[in-house]
Every structure is written in C-alpha cells, then in structure tokens.
Scaffold this motif. Structure first.
Motif, mmCIF file in Angstrom:
data_model
loop_
_atom_site.group_PDB
_atom_site.id
_atom_site.type_symbol
_atom_site.label_atom_id
_atom_site.label_comp_id
_atom_site.label_asym_id
_atom_site.label_seq_id
_atom_site.Cartn_x
_atom_site.Cartn_y
_atom_site.Cartn_z
ATOM 1 N N HIS A 137 0.812 -1.216 0.000
ATOM 2 C CA HIS A 137 0.000 0.000 0.000
ATOM 3 C C HIS A 137 0.848 1.269 0.000
ATOM 4 N N VAL A 138 2.100 1.149 -0.419
ATOM 5 C CA VAL A 138 3.029 2.267 -0.359
ATOM 6 C C VAL A 138 2.568 3.450 -1.210
ATOM 7 N N GLU A 139 1.903 3.209 -2.328
ATOM 8 C CA GLU A 139 1.456 4.308 -3.187
ATOM 9 C C GLU A 139 0.386 5.150 -2.512
ATOM 10 N N LEU A 140 -0.481 4.525 -1.729
ATOM 11 C CA LEU A 140 -1.528 5.258 -1.018
ATOM 12 C C LEU A 140 -1.006 5.915 0.248
ATOM 13 N N GLY A 141 0.004 5.307 0.870
ATOM 14 C CA GLY A 141 0.518 5.820 2.122
ATOM 15 C C GLY A 141 -0.415 5.553 3.292
ATOM 16 N N GLU A 142 -1.310 4.589 3.093
ATOM 17 C CA GLU A 142 -2.215 4.207 4.173
ATOM 18 C C GLU A 142 -2.625 2.757 4.000
ATOM 19 N N LEU A 143 -2.956 2.144 5.137
ATOM 20 C CA LEU A 143 -3.364 0.747 5.158
ATOM 21 C C LEU A 143 -4.511 0.631 6.150
ATOM 22 N N VAL A 144 -5.551 -0.076 5.783
ATOM 23 C CA VAL A 144 -6.656 -0.313 6.700
ATOM 24 C C VAL A 144 -6.608 -1.772 7.109
ATOM 25 N N THR A 145 -6.622 -2.011 8.422
ATOM 26 C CA THR A 145 -6.535 -3.363 8.947
ATOM 27 C C THR A 145 -7.594 -3.572 10.018
ATOM 28 N N GLY A 146 -8.034 -4.801 10.141
ATOM 29 C CA GLY A 146 -9.058 -5.139 11.127
ATOM 30 C C GLY A 146 -8.457 -5.691 12.405
ATOM 31 N N CYS A 147 -9.183 -5.516 13.498
ATOM 32 C CA CYS A 147 -8.760 -6.054 14.787
ATOM 33 C C CYS A 147 -8.897 -7.574 14.767
ATOM 34 N N ARG A 148 -7.991 -8.254 15.453
ATOM 35 C CA ARG A 148 -8.043 -9.713 15.542
ATOM 36 C C ARG A 148 -9.093 -10.204 16.532
ATOM 37 N N GLY A 149 -9.599 -9.316 17.382
ATOM 38 C CA GLY A 149 -10.531 -9.731 18.419
ATOM 39 C C GLY A 149 -11.950 -9.220 18.254
ATOM 40 N N CYS A 150 -12.160 -8.281 17.336
ATOM 41 C CA CYS A 150 -13.505 -7.746 17.122
ATOM 42 C C CYS A 150 -13.596 -7.255 15.683
ATOM 43 N N SER A 151 -14.608 -6.492 15.376
ATOM 44 C CA SER A 151 -14.775 -6.048 13.997
ATOM 45 C C SER A 151 -14.461 -4.563 13.814
ATOM 46 N N LEU A 152 -13.598 -4.006 14.668
ATOM 47 C CA LEU A 152 -13.171 -2.624 14.507
ATOM 48 C C LEU A 152 -12.024 -2.549 13.511
ATOM 49 N N TRP A 153 -11.830 -1.351 12.952
ATOM 50 C CA TRP A 153 -10.829 -1.141 11.914
ATOM 51 C C TRP A 153 -9.888 -0.026 12.307
ATOM 52 N N LEU A 154 -8.683 -0.077 11.782
ATOM 53 C CA LEU A 154 -7.667 0.933 12.041
ATOM 54 C C LEU A 154 -7.053 1.338 10.701
ATOM 55 N N LYS A 155 -7.065 2.638 10.430
ATOM 56 C CA LYS A 155 -6.392 3.149 9.230
ATOM 57 C C LYS A 155 -5.026 3.663 9.679
ATOM 58 N N VAL A 156 -3.973 3.079 9.132
ATOM 59 C CA VAL A 156 -2.605 3.429 9.506
ATOM 60 C C VAL A 156 -2.007 4.261 8.375
ATOM 61 N N LEU A 157 -1.620 5.489 8.703
ATOM 62 C CA LEU A 157 -0.994 6.383 7.731
ATOM 63 C C LEU A 157 0.519 6.268 7.874
ATOM 64 N N PHE A 158 1.228 6.239 6.748
ATOM 65 C CA PHE A 158 2.680 6.099 6.796
ATOM 66 C C PHE A 158 3.277 6.707 5.546
ATOM 67 N N ALA A 159 4.578 6.903 5.580
ATOM 68 C CA ALA A 159 5.294 7.452 4.427
ATOM 69 C C ALA A 159 6.595 6.680 4.261
ATOM 70 N N VAL A 160 7.048 6.595 3.021
ATOM 71 C CA VAL A 160 8.333 5.957 2.742
ATOM 72 C C VAL A 160 9.388 7.063 2.773
ATOM 73 N N GLN A 161 10.410 6.864 3.580
ATOM 74 C CA GLN A 161 11.457 7.883 3.718
ATOM 75 C C GLN A 161 12.458 7.740 2.591
ATOM 76 N N THR A 162 13.272 8.743 2.409
ATOM 77 C CA THR A 162 14.230 8.782 1.290
ATOM 78 C C THR A 162 15.199 7.615 1.298
ATOM 79 N N ASP A 163 15.492 7.022 2.463
ATOM 80 C CA ASP A 163 16.401 5.892 2.521
ATOM 81 C C ASP A 163 15.689 4.564 2.219
ATOM 82 N N GLY A 164 14.362 4.630 1.903
ATOM 83 C CA GLY A 164 13.611 3.433 1.570
ATOM 84 C C GLY A 164 12.914 2.778 2.737
ATOM 85 N N SER A 165 13.192 3.279 3.960
ATOM 86 C CA SER A 165 12.528 2.683 5.126
ATOM 87 C C SER A 165 11.126 3.258 5.283
ATOM 88 N N VAL A 166 10.305 2.513 5.983
ATOM 89 C CA VAL A 166 8.926 2.926 6.213
ATOM 90 C C VAL A 166 8.879 3.670 7.538
#
Length: 167
Positions: A137-166
C-alpha cells in the motif's frame, strides 16, 4: 447449474449491517429467529436459480459465528482478507469503528518485524501490521486493517522515507 452459498450476513438477512462494529447480540438473535422461519423447509418461498436455500445448520453456524465477537472478527477477515480502499474518499462512511493513526503510534516489535496496537475490545495486540503489508500500500501511504478480536478497523498512515525505510 452452479450454486452459490450466501455468507453468514446474507443468511441472517444482515447484509446492511456487515460493516457495523456495534451490531448487537439482540439484533443478531432476532435475525437468527427470523431466518429460521424464512428458510424453513416447509415454506414455499422460491430462491433465485443461482442460490440455494440455507439449511438449519447453515443458519445455526451463521448465528454462532456472528454472535461471538472473536469468531465474527475472524470470519470478517476471511470475507475481506486484504482491505482495498473504496472509491469514495470517506472511509468512515464505509467502515464503522474506523480509527485513523500514524504508524509511529503503533508499537514496533523488532524480533517479529511487525507493528501492533491494542484494541478497545481488550485484545492486547488487536491490530498487527507487517512491513510486507505496508509495501503493498506504499502508493496510497495508508493501510486499513481489522482487529483480531472484534470487527473494529484501524487506518494506519505512513510514508516511505528517502532511505527506503517505512516511517
């Protein structure tokens, strides 16, 4: 002619409640009883050619799965193992219980190479994100994932840094 077995939400007539994290036990129980009556073998309701009438066992399994928060969360993940962003820009209209955070807000486990966060359902590591998922999901810079214990969701925002690390 091929048949298509509907999912648990369809069996119980809860299609419109699929993304509702607050779907209550009473609503599920009411839908279960209604489905038992609606799909009773002695009823003369016709089903479309591509579907089959769910059995009593199918209805019971749907009820058992959706009424247990842990089983429901696992089942929801099998229906949608990799969430793809909807065409509309407002994900909150699509996913009830969606919280937006930065990747830095999650705890990083160096040994496992994953980020995690507890969920309000009580699951200590309810949300877990691996680097491979972020790379998808690097092009969007976000990932939506579900909880392992219920049906809640988490949108995780991130960016790829110049050295290639997340980050």
């Amino acid at each position: 002619m091929p048949t298509h077995q509907p999912d648990h939400y369809t069996i119980l007539g809860l299609d419109d409640q699929r993304a509702n994290a607050a779907l209550g036990a009473q609503t599920i129980k009411h839908a279960y009883k209604k489905a038992l009556l609606r799909h009773h073998p002695d009823k003369a309701v016709e089903f479309p050619a591509k579907t089959t009438r769910p059995s009593i066992d199918d209805i019971a399994l749907a009820y058992k799965t959706l009424s247990d928060p842990v089983l429901r969360a696992a089942y929801d993940r099998t229906l949608n193992p990799t969430f793809t962003r909807p065409a509309q820009s407002d994900n909150k209209a699509t996913l009830t219980g969606l919280e937006e955070v930065d990747l830095d807000d999650l705890d990083f486990d160096v040994d496992r190479g994953v980020w995690s966060r507890s969920c309000r359902c009580g699951q200590r590591r309810g949300f877990v994100v691996a680097e491979a998922e972020l790379e998808k999901h690097v092009e969007l810079g976000e990932l939506v994932t579900g909880c392992r214990g219920c049906s809640l969701w988490l949108k995780v925002l991130f960016a790829v840094q110049t050295d290639g690390s997340v980050g």
